[in-house]
Write a protein that holds these residues in place. Structure first.
Motif, mmCIF file in Angstrom:
data_model
loop_
_atom_site.group_PDB
_atom_site.id
_atom_site.type_symbol
_atom_site.label_atom_id
_atom_site.label_comp_id
_atom_site.label_asym_id
_atom_site.label_seq_id
_atom_site.Cartn_x
_atom_site.Cartn_y
_atom_site.Cartn_z
ATOM 1 N N ALA A 442 -3.838 -44.283 -39.643
ATOM 2 C CA ALA A 442 -3.450 -45.207 -40.707
ATOM 3 C C ALA A 442 -3.655 -44.565 -42.077
ATOM 4 O O ALA A 442 -2.822 -44.719 -42.992
ATOM 5 C CB ALA A 442 -4.262 -46.498 -40.586
ATOM 6 N N ALA A 460 -6.591 -51.208 -39.532
ATOM 7 C CA ALA A 460 -6.375 -50.493 -38.271
ATOM 8 C C ALA A 460 -7.615 -50.558 -37.381
ATOM 9 O O ALA A 460 -7.523 -50.719 -36.157
ATOM 10 C CB ALA A 460 -6.009 -49.035 -38.562
ATOM 11 N N LEU A 507 2.053 -48.408 -35.643
ATOM 12 C CA LEU A 507 1.785 -48.051 -37.044
ATOM 13 C C LEU A 507 2.821 -47.038 -37.543
ATOM 14 O O LEU A 507 3.291 -47.128 -38.681
ATOM 15 C CB LEU A 507 0.374 -47.470 -37.186
ATOM 16 C CG LEU A 507 -0.808 -48.417 -36.990
ATOM 17 C CD1 LEU A 507 -2.122 -47.672 -37.240
ATOM 18 C CD2 LEU A 507 -0.705 -49.618 -37.926
#
Length: 569
Positions: A442, A460, A507
């Motif tokens: 992330a 995250a 993500l």
């Protein structure tokens, strides 16, 4: 319909807690009911557990029941006594006669010795204060998000009794009313000190063992007095077998479990009318030093404090290990699973001492009193008093309550068979490392766009642990049923790889065009063109390495799974 106290024209008011319903319980069939103390013990095998207004109230009431059981049964003195109780369906039968003998001290409205209160407690101006001073789900000064708005004006006698028990255990710190007769009071106020702050349980990261029903829960936490690392003195007794408390505090050491489970940390007097409690006077009670109580207090882990050792100029010094409210209990399993002897060396005392109650259950397993596969829940309870953003924490208001349960087979506590505990802790660490890889991904996706990445990392991390929470608990509860522990850990690593890998893919898919385009970033010893493709490569490599390449077959070389995707520009 409001309840009333027992009163006649020529008799004093009375609310006998041994016969009047005041303890909320959950039955095995899912229904809730309110029972008297006598009924709770008589029906314990048919009850799932206690139900309180807050989890902290349930724990305070459980300790009250344990004090009654220890005193009524005069033990258990040793494991043979406990074994007899475990095998006897009527093991709590003596409690009825015991409560009859002491029913005068269990009267909430007794004129001379009201239950857990001080008769005649008053201030110089005879003030009576609002009930939110003892009701913990109405925070002082910030009564938002509560069903009791704007304040608590009346409490039934049953509810008031529960909050009185809770106040002794979890009341806040801060400046308290200084009642007449308390030599510590100055100008009508008593100020907190090192030994005079929040209630005793508020200082702990509380841990207890829950069985299949309330009878099992009481017995599993009914620690035999000959247990190592536990001190119970001959004169140990609960609060109701001691002289009624006066308005001041008594400086003394707890004598054992019964004393500590009913410690009178506050001085309380309820004011009431015919049908309800309408006000309270609340002040500080008996002070209690917190350090090195590990041989008296069995329901918390203890952590060595090097700062306290320097301050007190002695070693070792242990303080209760409080729970991190942002972490699930399974992420702190090592503090509950690792025994004292396995951490201690001749030259260096143990860094953490696990709760005596867990040592006790380990002993039950080692001596064959419990089957290796017997399932229990390790329950954790904690109170947070100040919000994280408080500039000067004073513990003068409630902020949050932590409660969690982790189901496991009792063999995980067995000192003679540590492979299961080690596997459980290693698997928890696998999860931590995998979530760290996700957090790094992330951050790198944000760095590729030149954005600030702190918030993305926090999100995250929360996403990863939330996704692993249920699967880990399920895996842990069945760990002993599925064969070799190492094989089970490999199975868990593959599961973590699958779950966290999918989160990482999500993500990346949501990263946006700027992340795929990338930018030059400064690394420790070089610069790098960082984009989503490179971030994915680093993530997959880190995930494989921290989980010991769980998807790699025997004929694949290390790194094959993490082969880089084509670089885009």
């Amino acid at each position: 319909m409001p309840e009333s106290h027992d009163v006649g024209r020529d008799t004093a008011p009375s609310f006998d807690l041994t016969t009047r319903p005041w303890v909320e319980v959950l039955r095995l069939d899912g229904t809730q009911e309110v029972l008297s103390l006598r009924e709770v013990f008589a029906q314990a095998a048919g009850l799932r557990r206690l139900v309180g207004d807050l989890p902290t109230q349930e724990f305070a009431l459980l300790r009250l029941l344990l004090a009654v059981a220890h005193d009524a049964l005069e033990g258990p003195q040793d494991i043979e006594d406990w074994s007899d109780l475990w095998s006897d369906p009527e093991c709590f039968a003596p409690v009825g006669a015991y409560l009859d003998a002491h029913r005068g001290r269990f009267d909430l409205l007794h004129t001379e010795a009201p239950f857990f209160q001080t008769a005649g407690l008053r201030t110089e101006k005879d003030e009576v204060f609002p009930l939110h001073r003892i009701v913990a789900d109405v925070p002082n000064g910030e009564p938002f998000f509560t069903a009791r708005l704007p304040t608590v004006e009346r409490l039934s006698f049953a509810e008031a009794a529960r909050w009185v028990v809770h106040a002794h255990a979890y009341d806040t710190s801060g400046i308290k009313t200084g009642p007449v007769g308390d030599v510590r009071a100055k100008g009508g106020r008593t100020y907190p000190s090192a030994d005079l702050g929040e209630g005793w349980l508020g200082k702990l990261g509380a841990v207890y063992v829950e069985g299949q029903n309330l009878r099992e829960t009481l017995l599993l936490n009914l620690i035999a007095w000959d247990t190592d690392c536990l001190r119970v003195e001959q004169n140990d007794k609960p609060a109701w077998r001691r002289d009624p408390c006066g308005p001041g505090g008594e400086v003394r050491n707890p004598t054992g479990l019964r004393d500590l489970y009913t410690w009178q940390s506050r001085r309380i007097r309820l004011h009431y009318d015919d049908v309800a409690v309408i006000g309270v006077v609340l002040g500080y009670g008996d002070p209690l030093e917190i350090v090195n109580r590990f041989d008296r207090e069995p329901m918390t882990s203890w952590k060595r404090s090097h700062a306290a050792e320097k301050e007190l100029r002695r070693s070792p010094v242990y303080k209760p290990l409080r729970h991190d409210h942002s972490r699930a209990a399974w992420r702190g399993l090592d503090a509950m699973l690792v025994g004292r002897s396995s951490r201690t060396t001749e030259s260096e005392p143990s860094h953490v001492l696990r709760p005596v109650v867990m040592e006790w259950v380990a002993r039950l397993v080692a001596e064959g009193e419990l089957r290796r596969g017997h399932l229990i829940s390790a329950c954790t309870i904690g109170m947070a008093y100040d919000p994280p953003w408080a500039k000067k924490p004073a513990k003068s208001s409630f902020f949050d309550v932590h409660e969690d349960r982790v189901s496991m087979a009792v063999v995980l506590l067995d000192r003679e068979e540590p492979c299961y505990a080690r596997t459980a802790m290693d698997a928890a660490k696998d999860s931590e490392r995998a979530v760290q890889a996700l957090t790094d991904l992330a951050a790198n996706l944000k760095r590729a766009t030149g954005s600030e990445y702190g918030g993305a990392c926090t999100a995250a991390s929360a996403l990863g642990f939330a996704a692993l929470d249920g699967p880990y608990r399920s895996w842990l509860s069945s760990l002993t049923k599925l064969g070799d522990p190492e094989e089970q850990r490999s199975h868990w690593q593959r599961e973590v790889h699958r779950i966290v890998g999918r989160l990482g893919d999500r993500l990346i898919a949501e990263a946006g065009d700027a992340a795929w385009q990338g930018r030059i970033v400064e690394l420790k010893k070089r610069t790098e063109w960082l984009n989503a493709t490179l971030a994915r490569l680093w993530f997959r490599r880190a995930l494989d390495e921290c989980l010991a390449h769980p998807l790699l077959s025997a004929d694949q070389p290390p790194g094959a799974e993490a082969a880089p995707a084509p670089i885009t520009s």
